[in-house]
Design an enzyme around this catalytic site. Structure first.
Site, PDB file in Angstrom:
ATOM      1  N   LYS A   1       0.871  -1.189   0.000  1.00 18.55           N
ATOM      2  CA  LYS A   1       0.000   0.000   0.000  1.00 18.55           C
ATOM      3  C   LYS A   1       0.905   1.235   0.000  1.00 18.55           C
ATOM      4  O   LYS A   1       1.111   1.895   1.021  1.00 18.55           O
ATOM      5  CB  LYS A   1      -0.934  -0.050   1.224  1.00 18.55           C
ATOM      6  CG  LYS A   1      -2.177   0.793   1.062  1.00 18.55           C
ATOM      7  CD  LYS A   1      -3.204   0.443   2.121  1.00 18.55           C
ATOM      8  CE  LYS A   1      -4.248   1.512   2.294  1.00 18.55           C
ATOM      9  NZ  LYS A   1      -5.051   1.820   1.123  1.00 18.55           N
TER      10      LYS A   1
HETATM   11  N1  PMP Z   1      -7.808  -1.599  -3.131  1.00 15.58           N
HETATM   12  C1  PMP Z   1      -7.332  -0.357  -2.976  1.00 15.58           C
HETATM   13  C2  PMP Z   1      -6.622   0.294  -4.113  1.00 15.58           C
HETATM   14  C3  PMP Z   1      -7.487   0.312  -1.749  1.00 15.58           C
HETATM   15  O1  PMP Z   1      -6.996   1.543  -1.586  1.00 15.58           O
HETATM   16  C4  PMP Z   1      -8.175  -0.333  -0.697  1.00 15.58           C
HETATM   17  C5  PMP Z   1      -8.354   0.366   0.617  1.00 15.58           C
HETATM   18  N2  PMP Z   1      -7.296   0.147   1.487  1.00 15.58           N
HETATM   19  C6  PMP Z   1      -8.661  -1.633  -0.911  1.00 15.58           C
HETATM   20  C7  PMP Z   1      -8.461  -2.239  -2.142  1.00 15.58           C
HETATM   21  C8  PMP Z   1      -9.378  -2.376   0.163  1.00 15.58           C
HETATM   22  O2  PMP Z   1      -8.476  -2.776   1.160  1.00 15.58           O
HETATM   23  P1  PMP Z   1      -8.924  -2.957   2.672  1.00 15.58           P
HETATM   24  O3  PMP Z   1     -10.113  -3.839   2.653  1.00 15.58           O
HETATM   25  O4  PMP Z   1      -7.761  -3.555   3.336  1.00 15.58           O
HETATM   26  O5  PMP Z   1      -9.250  -1.596   3.186  1.00 15.58           O
END
Ligand code: PMP
Length: 317
Positions: free
Chosen positions: A160
């Site tokens: 991320k």
């Molecule tokens: N894809 C992207 C590009 C994101 O930014 C997020 C948000 N964090 C997610 C998927 C979903 O991830 P999560 O369920 O861990 O928040």
């Protein structure tokens, strides 16, 4: 997402302070090159228990450790210590409302050179009140973006990474200017990847289908939670490549993410999904998820960390 940054608190160098006081230098490496990695975590306020519950905290900090490893960042804290710092922040902030928690590990060096090795690292967290990310009550209107998700060998979206969010910003901005709520991005080879800020599930003949982790997605914590929950509720879940036009003919479609939560999609590229309303399987999963996230489902108590009940005795007095 509401542009909130006022009523927040930050944890920086072991100290909790008002968000406005948590500052970095203009020369910070991460500010110029996007060399940071972050998490988005939610804490839900449970009014009847007067308790704040952090959802899936260990999983978020485990993912952060993986992002740090890819970016060669040493945040100086273990995932457990990051969790402890989060609890310290939330207790001192004492905000009894739904919150968004944003930890950030970043290259804090002030030099001009590119590269990762030998550049100083830092870690900080802030929290702000946050209601629903998509404020519309109706199912979301989505489009397939003309921007594609980057390939893992170009920019690892599995981590991320702050800089990678340029891709999400471009897609999301175009989608909103064109009157949509959220963009859905394809991979370089034309398969469905994910939303700009969320993962995606379609329902076909009672089965859930979601793109595999090798199709340029962020491996969402909510995605994993939904897979676990759906199987518990008796639905089959398949992780496989999805073609664009499969979305148009899905019985139901929904997005998942910590900020987005679980949101039904009512149309894609101006084509209604099902009858355009939230489908029964989406509703079943969403309602179970929402209760569990607020600590209201005994089966899923291990998903949440209470902020105040787990306060050390000394801090309580
Ligand atoms: N894809 C992207 C590009 C994101 O930014 C997020 C948000 N964090 C997610 C998927 C979903 O991830 P999560 O369920 O861990 O928040």
């Amino acid at each position: 997402m509401p542009q909130v940054a006022v009523e927040g608190f930050a944890w920086m160098d072991g100290q909790v302070m008002p968000l406005a006081e948590a500052r970095v230098s203009l020369a910070t490496h991460a500010l110029h090159y996007g060399t940071g990695c972050f998490e988005g975590i939610r804490a839900y306020y449970n009014q009847s228990e007067d308790e704040l519950y952090v959802l899936k905290m260990a999983e978020h900090y485990q993912r952060m450790a993986h992002s740090c490893r890819i970016l060669r960042i040493n945040p100086g804290l273990t995932p457990e210590e990051m969790g402890q710092a989060t609890l310290d922040l939330l207790r001192q902030a004492n905000l009894k409302t739904d919150l968004y928690i944003r930890p950030l590990a970043y290259k804090a060096g002030l030099g001009l050179g590119l590269g990762l090795t030998g550049v100083a690292d830092a870690f900080a967290i802030y929290c702000v009140p946050l209601g629903h990310y998509h404020t519309a009550e109706r199912p979301l209107r989505c489009c397939i973006s003309s921007w594609i998700r980057p390939d893992d060998n170009a920019l690892p979206v599995r981590a991320k990474v702050t800089g990678a969010y340029i891709n999400s910003c471009l897609a999301s901005d175009d989608a909103k200017i064109n009157g949509f709520d959220e963009a859905i991005l394809l991979t370089a080879d034309g398969h469905v990847s994910e939303g700009a800020s969320c993962n995606l599930f379609m329902v076909k003949r009672g089965r859930l289908v979601t793109p595999p982790v090798t199709d340029a997605i962020l491996e969402g914590i909510t995605r994993n939670t939904v897979i676990e929950l759906a199987r518990d509720l008796g639905y089959a879940v398949e992780e496989r490549k999805i073609d664009r036009t499969e979305l148009y003919t899905a019985d139901e479609l929904f997005l998942t993410g910590t900020a987005v939560e679980i949101r039904a999609v009512g149309e894609v590229d101006h084509r209604p999904i099902g009858d355009g309303a939230e489908g029964p399987i989406t509703r079943h999963i969403r309602e179970t998820y929402e209760a569990a996230a607020r600590g209201r489902d005994a089966r899923y108590r291990s998903w949440v960390t209470p902020v105040f009940a787990s306060m050390p005795a000394a801090a309580n007095s």
